[in-house]
Design a protein around this motif. Structure first.
Motif, PDB file in Angstrom:
ATOM      1  N   ALA A  87      -7.085  16.477 -23.599  1.00 40.78           N
ATOM      2  CA  ALA A  87      -7.416  16.312 -22.178  1.00 40.78           C
ATOM      3  C   ALA A  87      -8.694  15.513 -21.949  1.00 40.78           C
TER       4      ALA A  87
ATOM      5  N   GLY B 127      -5.180  11.925 -23.997  1.00 42.85           N
ATOM      6  CA  GLY B 127      -4.726  12.304 -22.662  1.00 42.85           C
ATOM      7  C   GLY B 127      -4.555  11.100 -21.750  1.00 42.85           C
TER       8      GLY B 127
ATOM      9  N   CYS C  35      -1.074  16.946 -21.532  1.00 42.70           N
ATOM     10  CA  CYS C  35      -1.655  17.479 -22.775  1.00 42.70           C
ATOM     11  C   CYS C  35      -1.114  18.869 -23.079  1.00 42.70           C
TER      12      CYS C  35
ATOM     13  N   SER D 213      -8.096  24.454 -16.058  1.00 45.56           N
ATOM     14  CA  SER D 213      -7.086  24.079 -17.048  1.00 45.56           C
ATOM     15  C   SER D 213      -7.311  24.782 -18.380  1.00 45.56           C
TER      16      SER D 213
ATOM     17  N   ASP E 144      -3.965  16.834 -17.685  1.00 49.24           N
ATOM     18  CA  ASP E 144      -3.964  18.190 -18.239  1.00 49.24           C
ATOM     19  C   ASP E 144      -2.541  18.682 -18.475  1.00 49.24           C
TER      20      ASP E 144
ATOM     21  N   ARG F  74      -6.467  13.742 -12.962  1.00 47.95           N
ATOM     22  CA  ARG F  74      -7.017  14.670 -13.954  1.00 47.95           C
ATOM     23  C   ARG F  74      -6.024  15.807 -14.224  1.00 47.95           C
TER      24      ARG F  74
END
Length: 160
Positions: free
Chosen positions: A82, A87, A32, A64, A29, A25
């Motif tokens: 994201a 993403g 992106c 984020s 982020d 994850r």
């Protein structure tokens, strides 16, 4: 920016990261932020913010967004990337790029498509040195952008 992971279409993010889904994850982020940051200083501010809360990367859904906002990113474009297919596609491409380059150690640094240095419990294959200024110097020397070279490059002349 490429990340090391094991492709797995059944995994939450399409790949298995060494430290689990939170790492994947966080990687998405970062990709992106880079894709929608506009320039490297904005991306760098995003990373500094994120890394100052490293224990929460990927697990705090607001971190984020807070970092994107404080860095001055277009938060709407960042969130859209994201949380949607863009993403995940950036992450898939990143993992494929790392595999294609034969990268299996973090951190492996490439500059202008060439292996520059590897840190794996100690630095190796770092013919031009491994300090931040060594990397900046080599990045500036390799710069081929359509805009003028970043102003910081004046401080790092190429080695003759």
């Amino acid at each position: 920016l490429n990340f090391i992971a094991k492709p797995n279409p059944n995994a939450t993010y399409g790949a298995e990261c060494k430290h689990g889904d939170d790492e994947c994850r966080g990687n998405i982020d970062e990709l992106c932020a880079l894709a929608h940051g506009g320039d490297l200083p904005l991306f760098w501010r995003f990373l500094n913010c994120l890394n100052s809360h490293s224990g929460d990367i990927g697990s705090d859904p607001d971190l984020s967004l807070k970092c994107a906002s404080s860095a001055g990113l277009d938060t709407e474009a960042f969130i859209s990337c994201a949380l949607q297919a863009e993403g995940r596609e950036l992450f898939r491409q990143s993992v494929e790029n790392a595999q294609f380059a034969g990268v299996n150690t973090s951190a492996t640094v490439f500059i202008d498509g060439h292996l520059r240095c590897v840190e794996d419990g100690g630095w190796r294959d770092c013919l031009g040195g491994h300090s931040a200024s060594d990397f900046i110097r080599d990045i500036c020397a390799a710069y081929k952008g359509s805009r003028s070279r970043p102003s910081i490059c004046a401080e790092y002349p190429p080695v003759v």
